[in-house]
Design an enzyme around this catalytic site. Structure first.
Site, PDB file in Angstrom:
ATOM      1  CB  CYS A   1      -4.621   3.880   0.025  1.00 25.16           C
ATOM      2  SG  CYS A   1      -4.848   3.794   1.741  1.00 25.16           S
TER       3      CYS A   1
ATOM      4  CD  GLU B   1     -14.583  -4.681  -3.591  1.00 26.65           C
ATOM      5  OE1 GLU B   1     -13.620  -5.135  -4.535  1.00 26.65           O
ATOM      6  OE2 GLU B   1     -14.742  -3.425  -3.784  1.00 26.65           O
TER       7      GLU B   1
ATOM      8  NE  ARG C   1      -6.381   4.938   4.837  1.00 25.47           N
ATOM      9  CZ  ARG C   1      -5.384   5.952   4.881  1.00 25.47           C
ATOM     10  NH1 ARG C   1      -5.441   6.826   3.644  1.00 25.47           N
ATOM     11  NH2 ARG C   1      -4.600   5.727   5.585  1.00 25.47           N
TER      12      ARG C   1
ATOM     13  CE  LYS D   1      -7.118  -3.240   7.900  1.00 22.68           C
ATOM     14  NZ  LYS D   1      -6.206  -2.631   7.050  1.00 22.68           N
TER      15      LYS D   1
ATOM     16  CE  LYS E   1      -7.514  -1.031   4.813  1.00 22.95           C
ATOM     17  NZ  LYS E   1      -6.219  -0.616   4.411  1.00 22.95           N
TER      18      LYS E   1
ATOM     19  CB  CYS F   1      -1.726   5.022   3.187  1.00 22.56           C
ATOM     20  SG  CYS F   1      -1.660   3.588   4.442  1.00 22.56           S
TER      21      CYS F   1
ATOM     22  CE1 TYR G   1      -0.835  -4.578  14.765  1.00 23.22           C
ATOM     23  CE2 TYR G   1      -3.269  -4.692  14.580  1.00 23.22           C
ATOM     24  CZ  TYR G   1      -2.103  -4.316  14.114  1.00 23.22           C
ATOM     25  OH  TYR G   1      -2.172  -3.661  13.043  1.00 23.22           O
TER      26      TYR G   1
ATOM     27  NE  ARG H   1      -6.241   5.285   8.613  1.00 20.35           N
ATOM     28  CZ  ARG H   1      -7.746   5.405   8.218  1.00 20.35           C
ATOM     29  NH1 ARG H   1      -8.277   6.631   8.647  1.00 20.35           N
ATOM     30  NH2 ARG H   1      -8.188   4.609   7.332  1.00 20.35           N
TER      31      ARG H   1
ATOM     32  CB  CYS I   1      -0.835   0.070   1.230  1.00 17.44           C
ATOM     33  SG  CYS I   1      -2.514   1.239   1.104  1.00 17.44           S
TER      34      CYS I   1
HETATM   35  C1  PBG Z   1      -2.962   0.305   4.938  1.00 16.42           C
HETATM   36  C2  PBG Z   1      -3.160  -0.363   5.864  1.00 16.42           C
HETATM   37  C3  PBG Z   1      -4.030  -0.127   7.044  1.00 16.42           C
HETATM   38  C4  PBG Z   1      -4.395  -1.092   7.782  1.00 16.42           C
HETATM   39  C5  PBG Z   1      -3.779  -2.346   7.261  1.00 16.42           C
HETATM   40  N1  PBG Z   1      -3.152  -1.794   6.047  1.00 16.42           N
HETATM   41  C6  PBG Z   1      -4.480   1.467   7.332  1.00 16.42           C
HETATM   42  C7  PBG Z   1      -5.682   1.904   6.560  1.00 16.42           C
HETATM   43  O1  PBG Z   1      -6.230   1.523   5.789  1.00 16.42           O
HETATM   44  O2  PBG Z   1      -5.928   3.153   7.053  1.00 16.42           O
HETATM   45  C8  PBG Z   1      -5.110  -1.094   9.113  1.00 16.42           C
HETATM   46  C9  PBG Z   1      -4.432  -2.128  10.044  1.00 16.42           C
HETATM   47  C10 PBG Z   1      -4.989  -1.971  11.486  1.00 16.42           C
HETATM   48  O3  PBG Z   1      -5.728  -1.062  11.960  1.00 16.42           O
HETATM   49  O4  PBG Z   1      -4.436  -2.754  12.497  1.00 16.42           O
HETATM   50  N2  PBG Z   1      -3.653   0.993   3.906  1.00 16.42           N
END
Ligand code: PBG
Length: 322
Positions: A128, A232, A216, A247, A194, A120, A312, A204, A118
């Site tokens: 992103c 999707e 986003r 997610k 997502k 971002c 985590y 973030r 990604c």
């Molecule tokens: C990158 C990305 C994000 C997460 C995983 N890959 C952040 C977002 O989309 O803002 C979030 C993972 C998390 O919150 O643990 N695009």
């Protein structure tokens, strides 16, 4: 008339274990790792107690420790020294993720290294992808950038590339490029469904990747939509995704179940930073019994049908069940 007594099979731990429907295996858990290019960016993440940004060297030591506990897959996120509008740090041969992939595979050849694809974390505007002159994320130009990132991770030795951007058509483009470069063995885990979620807040902070303007919602999915998630996923499977992901996790367990019932590819769920922060916040105040709450949470993902749980809590779970 006899009384039906389900309690008979709950009388003791051994009989409960005998009839248990779902179990968590440590090797289905994936530990996300944040790697900072500059040592001064490493250190604890306030909203994620117990999780830190690591240097490349620390990441290798940490991976070694959790590998020994049975967590044998990691998902890498980079915190680059420099950001720019083109996200050029993301595909640099000596970028922080690329360096970490090389170091991990050298130290632990068997480890499964997944790398988040990604822009971002690498763009100065925090979106992103690449922006047009009006500040919109341009889909097709971004797909070319993602292809470049994925190739560079594959070149460094990643086992799995995981695009998390939500651009249309990126899975097919990445698959074609990897095959063309003879990286036919590199798998794609697609962040297929997502959602534009409030639960990414702590991530973030950790990655310094909050968008500098707007949000986003023009690329991530609208939370009320479940059928769209299945569409999707279908598109990503058609384009060659090896693993599909939903997610966040906890607020979308219905989507996990629906995807499990519909698709036969391996299904991952991402128990995101905000879900971690929410639980840790209550655990640290003594409001929840941490061990029981975490185990119940992880069980919910497996029961909903996920094969792979990105969390985590992976290392914590493995330590407690070693
Ligand atoms: C990158 C990305 C994000 C997460 C995983 N890959 C952040 C977002 O989309 O803002 C979030 C993972 C998390 O919150 O643990 N695009």
């Amino acid at each position: 008339m006899i009384t039906l007594r389900p309690r008979r099979l709950r009388r003791g731990e051994v009989v409960r274990a005998l009839v248990r429907e779902h179990r968590i295996a440590v090797d289905q858990l994936v530990q996300p790792i944040f790697v900072a290019e500059r040592a001064s960016d490493a250190g604890p993440i306030e909203a994620m107690p117990g999780i830190a940004r690591l240097t490349v060297h620390e990441a290798v030591d940490y991976a070694r420790e959790i590998f020994a506990l049975g967590v044998r897959s990691v998902l890498l996120f980079g915190i680059p020294a420099q950001k720019d509008a083109q996200a050029s740090g993301s595909y640099a041969t000596d970028g922080v993720v690329q360096q970490t992939i090389v170091a991990l595979k050298r130290a632990l050849p068997e480890i499964v290294v997944m790398a988040d694809v990604c822009a971002c974390e690498y763009t100065d505007h925090g979106h992103c992808g690449l922006l047009d002159e009006r500040g919109n994320v341009e889909n097709d130009a971004t797909v070319q950038l993602l292809v470049r990132i994925a190739r560079s991770y594959a070149g460094a030795g990643a086992d799995v590339v995981a695009p998390s951007d939500m651009m249309d058509g990126r899975i097919g483009a990445i698959r074609a490029a990897l095959d063309c470069d003879a990286y036919t063995g590199v798998a794609i885990m697609a962040y297929s469904a997502k959602y534009a979620s409030a639960f990414y807040g702590p991530f973030r902070e950790a990655a310094g990747s909050a968008p500098q303007f707007g949000d986003r919602r023009s690329y991530q999915m609208d939370p009320p939509n479940a059928r769209e998630a299945l569409r999707e996923i279908a598109l990503d499977v058609e384009q060659g995704a090896d693993i599909v992901m939903i997610k966040p996790g906890l607020p979308y367990l219905d989507v996990v179940r629906a995807a499990r019932d519909r698709f036969d590819v391996p299904l991952a769920v991402y128990n995101v930073s905000g879900e971690y922060a929410m639980l840790q916040g209550a655990i640290q105040r003594g409001w929840l019994d941490g061990a029981r709450a975490v185990d119940e949470l992880l069980t919910s993902f497996v029961r909903a049908g996920a094969d792979i749980v990105i969390t985590y809590f992976a290392a914590d779970y493995a330590r407690r069940h070693a």
